[in-house]
Design a protein around this motif. Structure first.
Motif, PDB file in Angstrom:
ATOM      1  N   GLU A   1     -10.429   2.126 -10.898  1.00  0.00           N
ATOM      2  CA  GLU A   1      -9.974   3.226 -10.045  1.00  0.00           C
ATOM      3  C   GLU A   1      -8.527   3.605 -10.360  1.00  0.00           C
ATOM      4  O   GLU A   1      -8.172   4.793 -10.356  1.00  0.00           O
ATOM      5  CB  GLU A   1     -10.115   2.848  -8.566  1.00  0.00           C
ATOM      6  N   PHE A   2      -7.701   2.597 -10.653  1.00  0.00           N
ATOM      7  CA  PHE A   2      -6.304   2.885 -10.984  1.00  0.00           C
ATOM      8  C   PHE A   2      -6.205   3.583 -12.337  1.00  0.00           C
ATOM      9  O   PHE A   2      -5.433   4.532 -12.506  1.00  0.00           O
ATOM     10  CB  PHE A   2      -5.482   1.596 -11.010  1.00  0.00           C
ATOM     11  N   GLN A   3      -6.995   3.147 -13.292  1.00  0.00           N
ATOM     12  CA  GLN A   3      -6.975   3.774 -14.612  1.00  0.00           C
ATOM     13  C   GLN A   3      -7.466   5.215 -14.550  1.00  0.00           C
ATOM     14  O   GLN A   3      -6.973   6.079 -15.282  1.00  0.00           O
ATOM     15  CB  GLN A   3      -7.825   2.964 -15.584  1.00  0.00           C
TER      16      GLN A   3
ATOM     17  N   THR B   1     -11.053  -1.135  -2.468  1.00  0.00           N
ATOM     18  CA  THR B   1     -11.692   0.147  -2.768  1.00  0.00           C
ATOM     19  C   THR B   1     -10.696   1.154  -3.334  1.00  0.00           C
ATOM     20  O   THR B   1     -11.102   2.184  -3.865  1.00  0.00           O
ATOM     21  CB  THR B   1     -12.333   0.740  -1.506  1.00  0.00           C
ATOM     22  N   LEU B   2      -9.413   0.851  -3.216  1.00  0.00           N
ATOM     23  CA  LEU B   2      -8.373   1.761  -3.687  1.00  0.00           C
ATOM     24  C   LEU B   2      -7.961   1.428  -5.126  1.00  0.00           C
ATOM     25  O   LEU B   2      -8.214   0.327  -5.607  1.00  0.00           O
ATOM     26  CB  LEU B   2      -7.142   1.662  -2.783  1.00  0.00           C
ATOM     27  N   PRO B   3      -7.313   2.364  -5.812  1.00  0.00           N
ATOM     28  CA  PRO B   3      -6.706   2.035  -7.100  1.00  0.00           C
ATOM     29  C   PRO B   3      -5.720   0.882  -6.916  1.00  0.00           C
ATOM     30  O   PRO B   3      -4.941   0.870  -5.962  1.00  0.00           O
ATOM     31  CB  PRO B   3      -5.988   3.335  -7.493  1.00  0.00           C
TER      32      PRO B   3
ATOM     33  N   ARG C   1       0.872  -1.176   0.000  1.00  0.00           N
ATOM     34  CA  ARG C   1       0.000   0.000   0.000  1.00  0.00           C
ATOM     35  C   ARG C   1       0.914   1.231   0.000  1.00  0.00           C
ATOM     36  O   ARG C   1       1.770   1.369   0.877  1.00  0.00           O
ATOM     37  CB  ARG C   1      -0.892   0.028   1.238  1.00  0.00           C
ATOM     38  N   LEU C   2       0.747   2.106  -0.989  1.00  0.00           N
ATOM     39  CA  LEU C   2       1.597   3.285  -1.116  1.00  0.00           C
ATOM     40  C   LEU C   2       0.775   4.551  -0.980  1.00  0.00           C
ATOM     41  O   LEU C   2      -0.338   4.642  -1.518  1.00  0.00           O
ATOM     42  CB  LEU C   2       2.323   3.293  -2.468  1.00  0.00           C
TER      43      LEU C   2
ATOM     44  N   SER D   1       0.901  14.365  -3.153  1.00  0.00           N
ATOM     45  CA  SER D   1      -0.446  14.387  -3.734  1.00  0.00           C
ATOM     46  C   SER D   1      -1.486  13.754  -2.816  1.00  0.00           C
ATOM     47  O   SER D   1      -2.686  13.923  -3.018  1.00  0.00           O
ATOM     48  CB  SER D   1      -0.449  13.648  -5.075  1.00  0.00           C
ATOM     49  N   HIS D   2      -1.011  12.976  -1.822  1.00  0.00           N
ATOM     50  CA  HIS D   2      -1.866  12.234  -0.890  1.00  0.00           C
ATOM     51  C   HIS D   2      -2.716  11.171  -1.593  1.00  0.00           C
ATOM     52  O   HIS D   2      -3.734  10.730  -1.067  1.00  0.00           O
ATOM     53  CB  HIS D   2      -2.778  13.187  -0.099  1.00  0.00           C
ATOM     54  N   LYS D   3      -2.269  10.772  -2.782  1.00  0.00           N
ATOM     55  CA  LYS D   3      -2.942   9.678  -3.479  1.00  0.00           C
ATOM     56  C   LYS D   3      -2.468   8.350  -2.900  1.00  0.00           C
ATOM     57  O   LYS D   3      -1.282   8.128  -2.695  1.00  0.00           O
ATOM     58  CB  LYS D   3      -2.656   9.737  -4.976  1.00  0.00           C
ATOM     59  N   GLU D   4      -3.425   7.472  -2.645  1.00  0.00           N
ATOM     60  CA  GLU D   4      -3.130   6.172  -2.055  1.00  0.00           C
ATOM     61  C   GLU D   4      -3.541   5.067  -3.032  1.00  0.00           C
ATOM     62  O   GLU D   4      -4.594   5.155  -3.668  1.00  0.00           O
ATOM     63  CB  GLU D   4      -3.906   6.016  -0.746  1.00  0.00           C
ATOM     64  N   PHE D   5      -2.704   4.050  -3.182  1.00  0.00           N
ATOM     65  CA  PHE D   5      -3.029   2.966  -4.098  1.00  0.00           C
ATOM     66  C   PHE D   5      -2.314   1.693  -3.667  1.00  0.00           C
ATOM     67  O   PHE D   5      -1.417   1.702  -2.813  1.00  0.00           O
ATOM     68  CB  PHE D   5      -2.679   3.324  -5.544  1.00  0.00           C
ATOM     69  N   ILE D   6      -2.743   0.574  -4.266  1.00  0.00           N
ATOM     70  CA  ILE D   6      -2.196  -0.751  -3.963  1.00  0.00           C
ATOM     71  C   ILE D   6      -1.436  -1.251  -5.183  1.00  0.00           C
ATOM     72  O   ILE D   6      -1.886  -1.092  -6.321  1.00  0.00           O
ATOM     73  CB  ILE D   6      -3.319  -1.750  -3.617  1.00  0.00           C
ATOM     74  N   VAL D   7      -0.275  -1.850  -4.941  1.00  0.00           N
ATOM     75  CA  VAL D   7       0.516  -2.460  -6.015  1.00  0.00           C
ATOM     76  C   VAL D   7       0.796  -3.913  -5.643  1.00  0.00           C
ATOM     77  O   VAL D   7       1.286  -4.195  -4.539  1.00  0.00           O
ATOM     78  CB  VAL D   7       1.848  -1.729  -6.240  1.00  0.00           C
TER      79      VAL D   7
END
Length: 240
Positions: free
Chosen positions: A167-169, A92-94, A53-54, A59-65
């Protein structure tokens, strides 16, 4: 190389590259280096993938890789599919999923050798669809692996790919994946780049085609479409 040697090598690369954060999965086969602009939490670090989880501090953008190095054996890959199902169940996250899946989605992604196993294809397709992921495409050659043989013994496969949820796109609409040339390996590398000025992606309508084969499909559609309702018929169809 044993795990301690691998971790020492990982730390050496981290220092030489000047990157402050480095992470590795339990099998020491998936390594990742992260810039200091990100807060990182390791969610899962099992044998076939590393999931992080990053959070970008600016930008405070949160996403999963999820970084994948799948097993060659189809039975062993089932564990990977199950963990992806589990991640997707409350995602629920990108979400970006990429790496070496060691399996293809159709026959066109292989040249030479024996035919692709339909069961393996279906398992992978089912995982992608169930997890609400989309293939993010690529530039350059379709194949990411070559057995380094010629003539009748030559085999090419697309084993590497990047997948992402909607969401990621929407978060990175200008994302572009390029398959680089093979140098010093039978695998090619992938590079992800992003055009920050690209327009946002509109969420697409998805439909499982197998429902059309159900004996009551047409009747259900007809009944819901013709019902007396003042709003959007698609809303009532979903509710019923």
């Amino acid at each position: 190389m044993d795990p301690k040697q691998n971790r020492h090598k990982l730390e050496t690369y981290r220092t030489e590259l000047g990157i402050p954060q480095a992470f590795v999965n339990i099998s020491n086969k998936v390594w990742t280096f992260v810039e200091k602009d990100y807060d990182v939490e390791v969610i899962i670090g099992i044998e076939q993938h590393l999931t992080l989880r990053l959070l970008n501090n600016q930008s405070h953008k949160e996403f999963i890789v999820t970084l994948v190095y799948a097993k060659y054996d189809a039975i062993e890959r089932i564990e990977l599919w199950y963990t992806m199902y589990s991640l997707a169940s409350d995602m629920t996250l990108p979400w970006l999923v990429g790496g070496d899946f060691n399996v293809m989605v159709d026959n066109e992604e292989k040249f030479g050798g024996r035919p692709v196993s339909l069961n393996e294809i279906e398992d992978f397709r089912h995982c992608i669809n169930t997890c609400n992921l989309f293939d993010l495409g690529f530039k350059s050659s379709i194949y990411t692996w070559w057995n380094e043989r010629t003539d009748d013994d030559c085999i090419f496969k697309r084993l590497y790919r990047c997948l992402g949820n909607m969401e990621f796109q929407q978060m990175l609409p200008g994302l572009e994946i390029t398959h680089l040339s093979k140098t010093g390996s039978d695998h090619c590398s992938m590079i992800l780049s992003c055009d920050r000025n690209a327009p946002p992606i509109k969420k697409s309508f998805r439909f499982l085609k197998f429902w059309t084969e159900h004996k009551r499909f047409l009747n259900v559609v007809r009944e819901n479409w013709l019902i007396d309702f003042s709003g959007n018929p698609f809303i009532l169809f979903k509710i019923r």
